[in-house]
Design a protein around this motif. Structure first.
Motif, PDB file in Angstrom:
ATOM      1  N   UNK A 166       0.855  -1.183   0.000  1.00  0.00           N
ATOM      2  CA  UNK A 166       0.000   0.000   0.000  1.00  0.00           C
ATOM      3  C   UNK A 166       0.889   1.231   0.000  1.00  0.00           C
ATOM      4  N   UNK A 167       0.437   2.287  -0.625  1.00  0.00           N
ATOM      5  CA  UNK A 167       1.111   3.577  -0.506  1.00  0.00           C
ATOM      6  C   UNK A 167       0.564   4.215   0.755  1.00  0.00           C
ATOM      7  N   UNK A 168       1.290   4.063   1.855  1.00  0.00           N
ATOM      8  CA  UNK A 168       0.796   4.487   3.157  1.00  0.00           C
ATOM      9  C   UNK A 168       0.741   5.997   3.328  1.00  0.00           C
TER      10      UNK A 168
ATOM     11  N   UNK B 101      15.080  21.289   8.090  1.00  0.00           N
ATOM     12  CA  UNK B 101      13.894  22.058   8.447  1.00  0.00           C
ATOM     13  C   UNK B 101      13.621  23.198   7.470  1.00  0.00           C
ATOM     14  N   UNK B 102      14.657  23.820   6.980  1.00  0.00           N
ATOM     15  CA  UNK B 102      14.469  24.955   6.073  1.00  0.00           C
ATOM     16  C   UNK B 102      13.955  24.537   4.695  1.00  0.00           C
ATOM     17  N   UNK B 103      14.303  23.339   4.255  1.00  0.00           N
ATOM     18  CA  UNK B 103      13.881  22.911   2.917  1.00  0.00           C
ATOM     19  C   UNK B 103      12.684  21.956   2.932  1.00  0.00           C
ATOM     20  N   UNK B 104      12.232  21.577   4.102  1.00  0.00           N
ATOM     21  CA  UNK B 104      11.096  20.662   4.221  1.00  0.00           C
ATOM     22  C   UNK B 104       9.821  21.368   3.778  1.00  0.00           C
ATOM     23  N   UNK B 105       9.136  20.783   2.795  1.00  0.00           N
ATOM     24  CA  UNK B 105       7.876  21.401   2.363  1.00  0.00           C
ATOM     25  C   UNK B 105       6.692  20.676   2.996  1.00  0.00           C
ATOM     26  N   UNK B 106       5.522  21.271   2.895  1.00  0.00           N
ATOM     27  CA  UNK B 106       4.340  20.743   3.563  1.00  0.00           C
ATOM     28  C   UNK B 106       3.939  19.356   3.047  1.00  0.00           C
ATOM     29  N   UNK B 107       4.048  19.134   1.750  1.00  0.00           N
ATOM     30  CA  UNK B 107       3.677  17.833   1.181  1.00  0.00           C
ATOM     31  C   UNK B 107       4.576  16.726   1.716  1.00  0.00           C
ATOM     32  N   UNK B 108       5.864  16.998   1.810  1.00  0.00           N
ATOM     33  CA  UNK B 108       6.802  16.005   2.328  1.00  0.00           C
ATOM     34  C   UNK B 108       6.531  15.727   3.804  1.00  0.00           C
ATOM     35  N   UNK B 109       6.275  16.773   4.571  1.00  0.00           N
ATOM     36  CA  UNK B 109       5.962  16.608   5.990  1.00  0.00           C
ATOM     37  C   UNK B 109       4.679  15.819   6.170  1.00  0.00           C
ATOM     38  N   UNK B 110       3.663  16.130   5.387  1.00  0.00           N
ATOM     39  CA  UNK B 110       2.381  15.428   5.478  1.00  0.00           C
ATOM     40  C   UNK B 110       2.549  13.942   5.172  1.00  0.00           C
ATOM     41  N   UNK B 111       3.284  13.609   4.129  1.00  0.00           N
ATOM     42  CA  UNK B 111       3.520  12.208   3.769  1.00  0.00           C
ATOM     43  C   UNK B 111       4.308  11.489   4.864  1.00  0.00           C
ATOM     44  N   UNK B 112       5.315  12.144   5.417  1.00  0.00           N
ATOM     45  CA  UNK B 112       6.121  11.533   6.474  1.00  0.00           C
ATOM     46  C   UNK B 112       5.277  11.271   7.716  1.00  0.00           C
ATOM     47  N   UNK B 113       4.476  12.245   8.113  1.00  0.00           N
ATOM     48  CA  UNK B 113       3.612  12.051   9.281  1.00  0.00           C
ATOM     49  C   UNK B 113       2.573  10.962   9.035  1.00  0.00           C
ATOM     50  N   UNK B 114       2.057  10.884   7.822  1.00  0.00           N
ATOM     51  CA  UNK B 114       1.073   9.844   7.504  1.00  0.00           C
ATOM     52  C   UNK B 114       1.667   8.455   7.703  1.00  0.00           C
ATOM     53  N   UNK B 115       2.841   8.226   7.157  1.00  0.00           N
ATOM     54  CA  UNK B 115       3.459   6.902   7.224  1.00  0.00           C
ATOM     55  C   UNK B 115       3.957   6.594   8.637  1.00  0.00           C
TER      56      UNK B 115
ATOM     57  N   UNK C 297       3.219   8.174  11.646  1.00  0.00           N
ATOM     58  CA  UNK C 297       2.356   8.419  12.800  1.00  0.00           C
ATOM     59  C   UNK C 297       0.906   8.017  12.550  1.00  0.00           C
ATOM     60  N   UNK C 298       0.307   8.565  11.498  1.00  0.00           N
ATOM     61  CA  UNK C 298      -1.118   8.351  11.276  1.00  0.00           C
ATOM     62  C   UNK C 298      -1.447   6.891  10.974  1.00  0.00           C
ATOM     63  N   UNK C 299      -0.724   6.263  10.070  1.00  0.00           N
ATOM     64  CA  UNK C 299      -1.034   4.882   9.683  1.00  0.00           C
ATOM     65  C   UNK C 299      -0.913   3.908  10.856  1.00  0.00           C
ATOM     66  N   UNK C 300       0.149   3.960  11.670  1.00  0.00           N
ATOM     67  CA  UNK C 300       0.184   3.044  12.814  1.00  0.00           C
ATOM     68  C   UNK C 300      -1.002   3.219  13.770  1.00  0.00           C
ATOM     69  N   UNK C 301      -1.419   4.462  13.994  1.00  0.00           N
ATOM     70  CA  UNK C 301      -2.569   4.704  14.859  1.00  0.00           C
ATOM     71  C   UNK C 301      -3.837   4.141  14.225  1.00  0.00           C
ATOM     72  N   UNK C 302      -4.030   4.364  12.935  1.00  0.00           N
ATOM     73  CA  UNK C 302      -5.234   3.887  12.261  1.00  0.00           C
ATOM     74  C   UNK C 302      -5.269   2.361  12.161  1.00  0.00           C
ATOM     75  N   UNK C 303      -4.120   1.733  11.935  1.00  0.00           N
ATOM     76  CA  UNK C 303      -4.070   0.265  11.933  1.00  0.00           C
ATOM     77  C   UNK C 303      -4.430  -0.288  13.305  1.00  0.00           C
ATOM     78  N   UNK C 304      -3.927   0.342  14.345  1.00  0.00           N
ATOM     79  CA  UNK C 304      -4.235  -0.093  15.702  1.00  0.00           C
ATOM     80  C   UNK C 304      -5.725   0.067  15.997  1.00  0.00           C
TER      81      UNK C 304
END
Length: 86
Positions: free
Chosen positions: A5-7, A43-57, A59-66
């Motif tokens: 899956x593309x988490x 931190x200076x070059x991190x964009x919102x899309x990259x941060x969102x994808x990283x948090x999804x994989x 943080x969010x996905x482990x919580x949702x699987x649980x």
């Protein structure tokens, strides 16, 4: 068996849980999530899309699987001696 899956995509955890449940005919009794996402951005070059994808994989996905596993245990697969917090 391998499940892919593309988490980083919304709804991926639910989709993955449903796929695994369908493949084995019941909800899993254990989830081992080894998925992670790391980037070379600082931190200076991190964009919102990259941060969102990283948090999804990471943080969010482990919580949702649980949550999906807990719901399945409470609904269908509760075993004697398994305490789910109710």
């Amino acid at each position: 068996r391998l499940f892919r899956q593309d988490l980083a995509q919304g709804g991926a955890a639910a989709s993955l849980f449903e796929e695994v449940t369908a493949a084995f005919g019941r909800a899993p009794v254990l989830i081992i999530n080894n998925a992670s996402r790391f980037t070379e951005s600082d931190l200076e070059s991190l964009d919102e899309a990259e941060l969102t994808a990283t948090l999804a994989v990471n943080l969010t996905v482990p919580v949702m699987l649980t949550r999906a596993l807990l719901a399945a245990v409470r609904q269908n697969d509760a075993q004697p001696g398994v305490k789910t917090g109710e």
